[in-house]
Design an enzyme around this catalytic site. Structure first.
Site, mmCIF file in Angstrom:
data_model
loop_
_atom_site.group_PDB
_atom_site.id
_atom_site.type_symbol
_atom_site.label_atom_id
_atom_site.label_comp_id
_atom_site.label_asym_id
_atom_site.label_seq_id
_atom_site.Cartn_x
_atom_site.Cartn_y
_atom_site.Cartn_z
ATOM 1 N N CYS A 16 0.664 -1.357 0.138
ATOM 2 C CA CYS A 16 -0.284 0.238 -0.040
ATOM 3 C C CYS A 16 0.765 1.218 -0.196
ATOM 4 C CB CYS A 16 -1.217 0.516 1.298
ATOM 5 S SG CYS A 16 -0.278 0.638 2.821
ATOM 6 N N ASN A 19 2.683 1.443 4.232
ATOM 7 C CA ASN A 19 3.132 -0.014 4.925
ATOM 8 C C ASN A 19 2.799 0.141 6.467
ATOM 9 O OD1 ASN A 19 6.139 -2.021 5.581
ATOM 10 N ND2 ASN A 19 3.816 -2.941 5.107
ATOM 11 N N CYS A 21 -1.373 0.479 7.707
ATOM 12 C CA CYS A 21 -2.407 0.274 7.657
ATOM 13 C C CYS A 21 -2.527 -0.589 6.755
ATOM 14 C CB CYS A 21 -3.098 1.409 7.473
ATOM 15 S SG CYS A 21 -2.716 2.788 8.158
ATOM 16 N N ARG A 22 -3.004 -0.919 5.861
ATOM 17 C CA ARG A 22 -3.581 -1.483 5.365
ATOM 18 C C ARG A 22 -2.874 -3.339 4.429
ATOM 19 N NH1 ARG A 22 -5.446 1.474 0.642
ATOM 20 N NH2 ARG A 22 -3.622 2.638 0.402
ATOM 21 N N SER A 23 -1.936 -2.670 4.490
ATOM 22 C CA SER A 23 -0.891 -3.706 3.667
ATOM 23 C C SER A 23 -0.622 -4.678 4.741
ATOM 24 C CB SER A 23 0.332 -3.916 2.854
ATOM 25 O OG SER A 23 1.189 -2.611 3.814
ATOM 26 N N ASP A 133 -8.538 3.363 2.062
ATOM 27 C CA ASP A 133 -7.182 3.619 3.010
ATOM 28 C C ASP A 133 -7.665 3.831 4.486
ATOM 29 O OD1 ASP A 133 -4.700 4.996 4.315
ATOM 30 O OD2 ASP A 133 -4.366 5.988 2.288
#
Length: 161
Positions: A16, A19, A21-23, A133
């Protein structure tokens, strides 16, 4: 450069923007799903960023708060930027939105055999294929991102086994 990942383990890299949050969330979810199946020794799982500004940072507080809420272990991952070698070391590289995918396609070496996948394309909820995000919050945004990542990782793992 050899495609090292093909030699032994299946491998997935989640990428993402920052690196944190989402990933990180998707990495932890997939890691725990393969542990539940008893196949963690068959997998290499990691995450990275397209941008450089969070390199070395730990996950955002709301990321780990959300993971913990779902009985997952908090992540101690240190943010890093995707490298050229990653395109050789991983079978699957996942982006979370159109910008991530543009960046990945631009950086992927021609001779790399990794598969670039928009993670949200695997979502059973077809309302969107973008994993939101959630940064900087509120917590509800992290909850939505977690749910999206969880559904997508479940589908991916069912197809990859």
């Amino acid at each position: 450069m050899a495609n090292m990942a093909c030699e032994s383990k299946k491998s997935a890299l989640f990428v993402c923007l920052g690196n944190i949050c989402r990933s990180v969330m998707a990495e932890q979810i997939l890691r725990e799903l393969v542990e539940e199946k008893g196949t963690s020794d068959q997998w290499k799982i990691d995450s990275a960023a397209t941008a450089t500004y969070n390199i070395g940072n730990t996950p955002y507080d709301l990321t780990n708060e959300t993971l913990t809420k779902h009985n997952s272990k908090p992540s101690s991952h240190k943010a890093r930027q995707i490298s050229t070698q990653d395109f050789y070391d991983f079978h699957y590289i996942f982006g979370f939105d159109d910008d991530n995918m543009r960046q990945l396609k631009k950086r992927k070496p021609k001779e790399s055999t990794c598969e670039l996948i928009l993670l949200g394309d695997l979502d059973t909820d077809k309302s969107t294929n973008t994993i939101i995000d959630p940064y900087p919050g509120p917590i509800e945004a992290f909850e939505t991102a977690y749910e999206q990542c969880y559904r997508c990782c479940k589908v991916f793992l069912s197809q990859a086994q």
